[in-house]
Design a protein around this motif. Sequence first.
Motif, mmCIF file in Angstrom:
data_model
loop_
_atom_site.group_PDB
_atom_site.id
_atom_site.type_symbol
_atom_site.label_atom_id
_atom_site.label_comp_id
_atom_site.label_asym_id
_atom_site.label_seq_id
_atom_site.Cartn_x
_atom_site.Cartn_y
_atom_site.Cartn_z
ATOM 1 N N TRP A 1 -3.840 5.051 3.142
ATOM 2 C CA TRP A 1 -3.095 3.984 2.458
ATOM 3 C C TRP A 1 -3.960 3.363 1.371
ATOM 4 N N SER B 1 1.113 5.669 0.525
ATOM 5 C CA SER B 1 0.539 6.914 1.035
ATOM 6 C C SER B 1 1.398 8.060 0.511
ATOM 7 N N GLU C 1 0.855 -1.190 0.000
ATOM 8 C CA GLU C 1 0.000 0.000 0.000
ATOM 9 C C GLU C 1 0.890 1.238 0.000
#
Length: 959
Positions: A708, A695, A693
């Motif tokens: 995320w 961010s 993931e």
Amino acid sequence: MLLYALYLPVWAFSQNRLLVPGIVNYKKSDYAGGSRTWDIRQDSKGILYFANDEGLVTFNGVRWGLFPLPNKSILRSIYIDGDDRVFVGGQGDFGYFAPGRGNQLRYVSLKDKIPKPYSSFADVWHIAAWGRSLFFQATDRIFELSDNNIRVHPAPEFWQYIGLAGKRLLAQDRNLGLLELKNGRWVPLKTDAGLIHNMEIASIIPNGENRFLVTTIDNNAYILQNDTISKMNIPGRQELYTPSQSRISPLEFVSATMTEGCLIKDFNNHTVQRVSQREGLQNNKVSCVFVDRDKNIWAAVNNGIDFIHYNSAIKHIRINNDDELGAYATRMFNNELYIATTNGVFSATPARVTGELNLFTGDFSLIRNSDQGEARSLDVANNELLLAHNNGIYILQNHTFQPVYTGNGAWTFLPTSSIDPVQNLLVGTYTGLNLLNYNGAGFISKGALQGNHDSYRFLAMDNNGEIWASHPYRGVYRFRVSPDNKTYISRLFTNKDGLPAVINNFVFKIKNRIVFATTKGVYEFDPVKSRFIPSALLTPVFKQMELRYMNEDAEGNIWFCGPGTVGVACYSQKRNNGLPEIIFFPELTGRIMQRFENIYPYNNENIFIGAESGMIHLNFRKYVSSNPGITVLLNQVKTMGKTDSLVFGGYFHRNAQGHFQQSTNEIPKLPATFNAFHFEYSTPVFGMQTNIEYSYQLEGYDKKWADWSGKTEKDYTNLPDGEYTFKIKARDNLKHESEMVRYSFVIRPPWYKTLWAKLLYILLAGLFVYLLIKWQKRKLQQQQYKFEAEQKRLKYIHQLETEKNEKEIIKLQNEMLAQEIQLKKKELANTSMHLAGNTEILVKIKEELKKLNSNSEEDVKRITGLLKDVEKNNANWNQFAAHFDELNDGFLKKLKTRYPHLSATDLKLCAYLRLNLSSKEIAQLLNISVRGVEISRYRLRKKLGLQKEQLLGDFLNAI
């Protein structure tokens, strides 16, 4: 150099490891390259590079790139130095790729540094670094690059190989064999000169201190120790074409073959595992292999590239060589592994039962009497292995399943007590409950219990001895079995009793309590309220997660399945709030046995998960302890507009601290029209992209980090001018987080915000103020002129209005005067009437005087009264004169003043003429004849001194 011969295998690999790693196939259409890949390398950031027929192919975990050589030739070899410069060897050219303008890979040729007599050459097959020099090996010469100069080493006959053996640089000549470079000269090794003649070296692999395994392209192997080389004796060696090898660990290496795929071998050159087309490769023609930094294997196959997730903690078990059978259940029993499948039970004896099980394909066999139907579940009771089968219930005896009863399919077993040996087992069948009784020698069937007939696949017993059963489509049953174990009564609970829904409810015993996995989390039954309520113990863990399967392992961890997903609530790894860490396994999404989920946590290193095709093996200890070193890469930055423009190509330069970061002079300063950006990023954790993931935050625009997400790109549009820094980081499903990568850029202000524009604005503002003041003055003057004109107009209008008002007043006054005149006229008329009356009285007096013949007192009195009446009438004349003067601006007074000789009769005549009375009316008032009036008028003209042409009436009106 390489004359590829196809060696057909004449033997079969007798054994192959059962745990097959996952394989990802990439077709040549995925990377837009050629059909053949010759060499593979990886840089310090994790990016992979492939020497391909069409040039240099790159892969960052998400996207592929292709960089052809200027002469469009085949790329044969790759070497990556400490600064991540990618040195390449092609046909008739060699050089390196490095970050150039726009931080894109740019090719720099070294051909211009070659002495002219040697500038024409064919393929560069190998590249090796030794000391401060790089060596590029062609067949007839070796080029040594040192201090930006190139020295040429001609071949004694035919160069076949160059590489390192520890700190030694070795090269192979077809005639002289192995040679070592010493003091600038190639010196043959002290060995049998004819040992490896006509044998072409494929690789030299470290194998202990000062010991190396030398492999050849014809599947031979030699041991090089110090200056001595000796051939290994390999029993049953077959003629295979093995062009490439790569070291996996101190115990294993992988070899590429052109007919058998990839062979995993130990350093005795024994094959321990084969990964071929049958295991998932696109084909068995492997020209090159490479082991990356995570100990996974990359195989260059014909028309493609395959990734073998060899070091993964998750592997696949093929139960049957011919059919891909689904797995319903797994048990370890008496050091054997049993797997219940969609067609029978298979067993295998692991080579070891401690640590990760070591299984081979030859170990699995079908248990007799278990096929001809689905083997639903396996359980162990009283040291006996029981099978719930589509045809009934079986017990394992002498490697054969013997029937306990047949005819009715069975789902599961439930002991009626926790005390060993178990006396009774309840069996959930397709049509109700059955009972098995243990008689000391084994289990026998007591037949079906009388009660509600339904399919009971899930059974659990609470601490009060009550039986709970769940039906996926009807609800939850509670049973009470009679003391004689012959009947049972049941009650069905549905959503009316607190369950979230009637369907998809599953009962399990977890943490020594009966729990129900539902579509909205975990529920328990409250006996006081006689309703189902969210579990106070497990709801904080799972919240409202939809669950279909739960199983508690020996360490208290709860393994669970949702719709297509697998995870574990790890009580051995608790979070800060004291709750267990939830770990999902994205790699298994969509692979498990849907609607028949099953997990067998034998121990931390051997978790068996039923799959629709075979069995999944999870080494949980390895999974949670591995840290792949998450690295996030910023691959591209584009500005979007009428035409997209690449401003960052994904390659930072190494700074003085050894980090690949953006330097200050690399910060682009873009025009204001470039205000839309596209960012692409990835993580080179191959085979685990579903676990990653990301961010991000655009400093200067975003107020906080984004949530995320698995997305690998981000767009921004309509950014205002200013300074920005795009920040990106990544993490895996175990919360291992990467370091942050930053990329700064500046959007210049538009021309109307520049310093020159601001100075121009100041000048224009000054000019504007000047013009404004001037305009204001002019406007003020114009307003003054307008004001004065308006004042004149208003004054004129006021004057007109005043005159109008005066006229109105005069008119009103005239009207009032007219009314007064009218009134006066009435009064004058009355007066005239009185005057007329006087005349009558005088006439009467005359008549009376004519009658007077005596001086009688009555006559005198009567005459005296008449005279008094005359006096009263004379008073009326005076009143008339006064009113007449008021109406005619003192006419009589003026007339008297101007013409004092006029008599009272003259004045009366003038007054009557002024009133426009006719001669007849005047004659009546004056008591004379009309002729007398005319005479009086004539006399009056004389008195007034009027000329003949002058009218008497006009004269009187003019006074």
